[in-house]
Every structure is written in C-alpha cells, then in structure tokens.
Motif scaffolding. Structure first.
Motif, PDB file in Angstrom:
ATOM      1  N   GLY A 156     -13.524  -8.774   4.041  1.00 45.95           N
ATOM      2  CA  GLY A 156     -13.269  -7.852   2.933  1.00 45.95           C
ATOM      3  C   GLY A 156     -12.363  -8.410   1.863  1.00 45.95           C
ATOM      4  N   THR A 157     -11.778  -9.591   2.079  1.00 44.41           N
ATOM      5  CA  THR A 157     -10.999 -10.244   1.030  1.00 44.41           C
ATOM      6  C   THR A 157     -11.954 -11.109   0.210  1.00 44.41           C
ATOM      7  N   TRP A 158     -11.410 -11.744  -0.823  1.00 49.78           N
ATOM      8  CA  TRP A 158     -12.247 -12.515  -1.736  1.00 49.78           C
ATOM      9  C   TRP A 158     -11.751 -13.949  -1.836  1.00 49.78           C
ATOM     10  N   ALA A 159     -12.677 -14.864  -2.039  1.00 52.58           N
ATOM     11  CA  ALA A 159     -12.357 -16.244  -2.396  1.00 52.58           C
ATOM     12  C   ALA A 159     -12.762 -16.457  -3.851  1.00 52.58           C
ATOM     13  N   TYR A 160     -12.139 -17.420  -4.505  1.00 53.01           N
ATOM     14  CA  TYR A 160     -12.484 -17.673  -5.905  1.00 53.01           C
ATOM     15  C   TYR A 160     -12.519 -19.163  -6.190  1.00 53.01           C
ATOM     16  N   ALA A 182      -3.506   8.697 -16.673  1.00 51.32           N
ATOM     17  CA  ALA A 182      -4.061  10.052 -16.675  1.00 51.32           C
ATOM     18  C   ALA A 182      -3.960  10.705 -15.296  1.00 51.32           C
ATOM     19  N   LEU A 183      -3.943   9.877 -14.247  1.00 51.72           N
ATOM     20  CA  LEU A 183      -3.811  10.385 -12.880  1.00 51.72           C
ATOM     21  C   LEU A 183      -2.352  10.467 -12.436  1.00 51.72           C
ATOM     22  N   GLY A 184      -1.430  10.352 -13.399  1.00 50.60           N
ATOM     23  CA  GLY A 184      -0.010  10.494 -13.106  1.00 50.60           C
ATOM     24  C   GLY A 184       0.675   9.222 -12.670  1.00 50.60           C
ATOM     25  N   GLY A 185      -0.022   8.084 -12.794  1.00 51.09           N
ATOM     26  CA  GLY A 185       0.560   6.815 -12.385  1.00 51.09           C
ATOM     27  C   GLY A 185       1.252   6.087 -13.514  1.00 51.09           C
ATOM     28  N   GLN A 186       1.863   4.960 -13.174  1.00 49.96           N
ATOM     29  CA  GLN A 186       2.565   4.136 -14.155  1.00 49.96           C
ATOM     30  C   GLN A 186       1.600   3.272 -14.970  1.00 49.96           C
ATOM     31  N   GLY A 187       0.359   3.146 -14.500  1.00 49.87           N
ATOM     32  CA  GLY A 187      -0.583   2.252 -15.181  1.00 49.87           C
ATOM     33  C   GLY A 187      -0.222   0.797 -15.017  1.00 49.87           C
ATOM     34  N   ALA A 188       0.727   0.523 -14.137  1.00 49.50           N
ATOM     35  CA  ALA A 188       1.217  -0.837 -13.903  1.00 49.50           C
ATOM     36  C   ALA A 188       2.063  -0.834 -12.631  1.00 49.50           C
ATOM     37  N   PRO A 189       2.211  -2.005 -11.998  1.00 46.20           N
ATOM     38  CA  PRO A 189       1.405  -3.200 -12.245  1.00 46.20           C
ATOM     39  C   PRO A 189       0.030  -3.073 -11.576  1.00 46.20           C
ATOM     40  N   LEU A 190      -0.957  -3.757 -12.152  1.00 47.59           N
ATOM     41  CA  LEU A 190      -2.318  -3.716 -11.631  1.00 47.59           C
ATOM     42  C   LEU A 190      -2.677  -4.951 -10.805  1.00 47.59           C
ATOM     43  N   VAL A 191      -1.936  -6.013 -10.983  1.00 45.75           N
ATOM     44  CA  VAL A 191      -2.228  -7.279 -10.303  1.00 45.75           C
ATOM     45  C   VAL A 191      -2.127  -7.196  -8.769  1.00 45.75           C
ATOM     46  N   PRO A 192      -1.322  -6.297  -8.183  1.00 43.41           N
ATOM     47  CA  PRO A 192      -1.168  -6.290  -6.721  1.00 43.41           C
ATOM     48  C   PRO A 192      -2.450  -6.173  -5.908  1.00 43.41           C
ATOM     49  N   VAL A 193      -3.472  -5.533  -6.417  1.00 40.86           N
ATOM     50  CA  VAL A 193      -4.745  -5.496  -5.700  1.00 40.86           C
ATOM     51  C   VAL A 193      -5.267  -6.917  -5.510  1.00 40.86           C
ATOM     52  N   GLY A 194      -5.176  -7.721  -6.571  1.00 38.52           N
ATOM     53  CA  GLY A 194      -5.595  -9.110  -6.482  1.00 38.52           C
ATOM     54  C   GLY A 194      -4.706  -9.924  -5.559  1.00 38.52           C
ATOM     55  N   ASP A 195      -3.400  -9.635  -5.571  1.00 34.39           N
ATOM     56  CA  ASP A 195      -2.491 -10.320  -4.652  1.00 34.39           C
ATOM     57  C   ASP A 195      -2.918 -10.072  -3.205  1.00 34.39           C
ATOM     58  N   ARG A 196      -3.256  -8.829  -2.902  1.00 27.21           N
ATOM     59  CA  ARG A 196      -3.664  -8.477  -1.540  1.00 27.21           C
ATOM     60  C   ARG A 196      -4.972  -9.172  -1.161  1.00 27.21           C
TER      61      ARG A 196
END
Length: 353
Positions: free
Chosen positions: A33-37, A139-153
């Motif tokens: 379920g992780t990704w390689a690049y 709009a969903l009440g979040g900070q809108g940041a940071p977004l990069v952590p999904v990629g870190d995981r």
C-alpha cells in the motif's frame, strides 16, 4: 479505473520564493500500500525580479488586484511548465499536479488562497491538471496544511521524522499509529530577507549568520512567542511573520548579521524541541544546505540526521505534490485529519481535464 503506475509532473512554489520546482515523476503502487517513485527530469526555475516583487507584495492586494494576479500567474505558470515539457521532450503524462503559489493563508478565518489554480492552466497545457489542494481541507475545518505528511508516510516511512526546511520548517512523524505534522517556525522566509540586506540572495552555508553576534535578549523574545506554546495541528503563513517576527526584529535595531545569527539560533532551538533523542531525521528543503543551522540544531539535540542527495533535498515537495495528485486521481485519501484538524480524512484537489 485505478492504475498501479502513474507518470506525472509535480509543480511546487514555496513561500521563500526561491523559484518554481518542476519534477517529472513515475509512481508505482507497492503490495503493502506504500508507493515507490522514480525521478525523471527536475528543474528549479527562478522567479524573474518583477514576479518576485509582485508575489512578495500580493498579501496586501485588493480583491480586484488578486483576481488579476491569479490570471497573470496562471498564464506565467503555464508558460514555464510548457517550456519544461518541451525542453525535456516529456510525453505520456497522466497529469500535471500543481500546488500553485500561496498568497493568503488564514485557516482560522476559513481562508486560504493559492494562485495559479484556474481552469485556464489545463487549457494552456492541454493536460489533465490536479491543483488547489488546500481549499477543501479548510472548508472542512482544517488548517489546509501541511499536506506533505501523506507523502512522508507513503514514500519515506523508514525515518522517524521528516523535516522540511523551506520558507517555514514543518515536520511529520507517526504518533499512536496516526500521522502527526505541523509547521514549526519560519526559516528562509526570514533568513533570505536579511541575507539580501547583506547583498546575498540567501545565506549560503549559514556563513553570514556564523559571522554575526548572538543577541540573547532578542532570542528570548522570539522563543517566547505564543505560537510555540500551541499544540498541533497548527500552521504558519506570511501574515503571521509580518505580524509577529518582522516587527520584533526591526525593533531590536540589530545589524542584519546579528539578526541572522540570532534567528538561526532561534530556529535551531525550536527544531530541536520537536524530536526524541537519537531519532532519525530526514532533512530536505533549501535549509538543508545551511550547514551552520544544522550544526546549531545538533548542538541542541542528539539526532541521527540524514541529508539525502541534492535532487531529493530540492524536489521532495514537488515529488510529493505529484503523489497527492495521483491519490486524487484515484480518489484515495491524500489529506489527513490527524495532521490538519479537518473533520475527516479526505481526497482533496480539483481536477481540470
């Protein structure tokens, strides 16, 4: 239909205004379920002086001027991307995944604005475009940041922490089986400003700071700022720096080199406070080249620091925004409530065909 292999272009413009990062990336979904690049062509296109000044001043623009800036920047962005694609003879892209450039970020007021995310971009490029990743989260009440952590995981799970040193410092890690991430403090958005006063675009290696004098009173004032006492999720924008950092530095009447020395110490101390002893920390972003800053960080914390090859240092965020676009195309989660404070995990970004 979901695929396992994607060929995209990731595009990122950070608050430090170093330039526009473009990275051709191929992503492959692994069985766990992780990704390689694989990174293909990659390039940073510096902003012309005229564009740099417009983007610096835009936070104070009227709504009408912002609308025009958005149109102009989208056109400029399309020209840069088209030149890059033509220069490197790139074909067969599934999408161009573009962050745009942040002008306003006030999530507590339900506001975030990244310019360059108009439908015209897809029309000018004749490509599928995935963009405007932050608005839905706010709009969903979040900070809108940071977004990069999904990629870190999904890409860099072997590290205890992923630290990015760009206009701002942000960090991500796993805590109680959830991804935690937040902005720590300003970095290059301040350091570059004072390096320019010394006739340099940035403080190469931290040499200017190393030659300055530490102002302990100023250091104490910076470390006492209320933001550092808040718990995550939390994020920073240029507005906060203009309100809380620049006035304090100006009031000190210190020389640029003293401010660079003191600000570097402040950054190092704020960074060090985030990490467990002897943890492994992947450091990317322009600040990874600031040897004096890294030395000061290691003087405050015993860490196993990993500074990777230059391409990952410079293009990690562009790579990850490429992955965020892939996840959006698949309608997979690319924005984590545990990170941003939004009401739920979700798949964020607008797709223009």
């Amino acid at each position: 239909m979901k695929k396992e292999l994607y060929h995209v272009l990731g595009v990122m413009s950070g608050t430090s205004l170093d330039g526009m990062d473009l990275a051709e990336v191929s992503f492959f979904l692994k069985k766990d379920g992780t990704w390689a690049y694989t990174l293909g062509e990659a390039e940073t296109v510096p902003y012309p002086e005229g564009w740099k000044k417009r983007l610096q001043k835009a936070v104070a623009y009227s709504e009408a001027r912002l609308l025009q800036l958005n149109e102009d920047y989208t056109r400029y962005l399309s020209e840069v991307i088209n030149r890059f694609i033509k220069k490197h003879d790139i074909s067969g892209l599934d999408a161009v995944c573009s962050h745009g450039h942040t002008i306003l970020h006030q999530p507590e007021q339900g506001l975030t604005l990244q310019i360059g995310n108009l439908p015209k971009l897809a029309q000018e490029l004749q490509q599928t475009v995935v963009c405007d990743f932050r608005v839905q989260d706010v709009a969903l009440g979040g900070q809108g940041a940071p977004l990069v952590p999904v990629g870190d995981r999904l890409l860099f799970s072997e590290y205890d922490y992923c630290l990015n040193l760009g206009g701002f410092a942000n960090v991500s890690c796993e805590r109680d089986k959830e991804r935690a991430a937040y902005d720590i403090c300003p970095v290059n958005i301040v350091l570059n400003r004072y390096a320019e006063m010394e006739g340099q675009a940035y403080d190469a290696g931290g040499m200017l700071a190393a030659s300055g004098t530490l102002d302990r009173e100023l250091l104490d004032t910076l470390n006492a700022l209320e933001y550092y006492k808040r718990s995550a999720p939390k994020s920073l924008g240029i507005e906060w720096v203009r309100q809380h950092i620049f006035p304090v530095l100006a009031a000190s009447e210190a020389t640029p080199r003293t401010i660079l020395r003191t600000m570097t110490e402040h950054i190092a101390m704020q960074l060090a406070a985030q990490f467990s002893e002897k943890s492994t920390v992947l450091i990317t972003g322009g600040g990874a080249y600031n040897q004096f800053l890294i030395e000061r960080l290691l003087s405050h914390a015993a860490l196993n620091v990993k500074i990777p090859e230059n391409t990952l240092v410079e293009f990690k965020e562009a790579i990850i925004f490429g992955l965020l676009g892939v996840l959006r195309l698949r309608e997979d989660i690319n924005c984590l409530a545990s990170v941003t404070g939004a009401a739920k995990d979700h798949s964020s970004g607008i797709i223009f065909k």
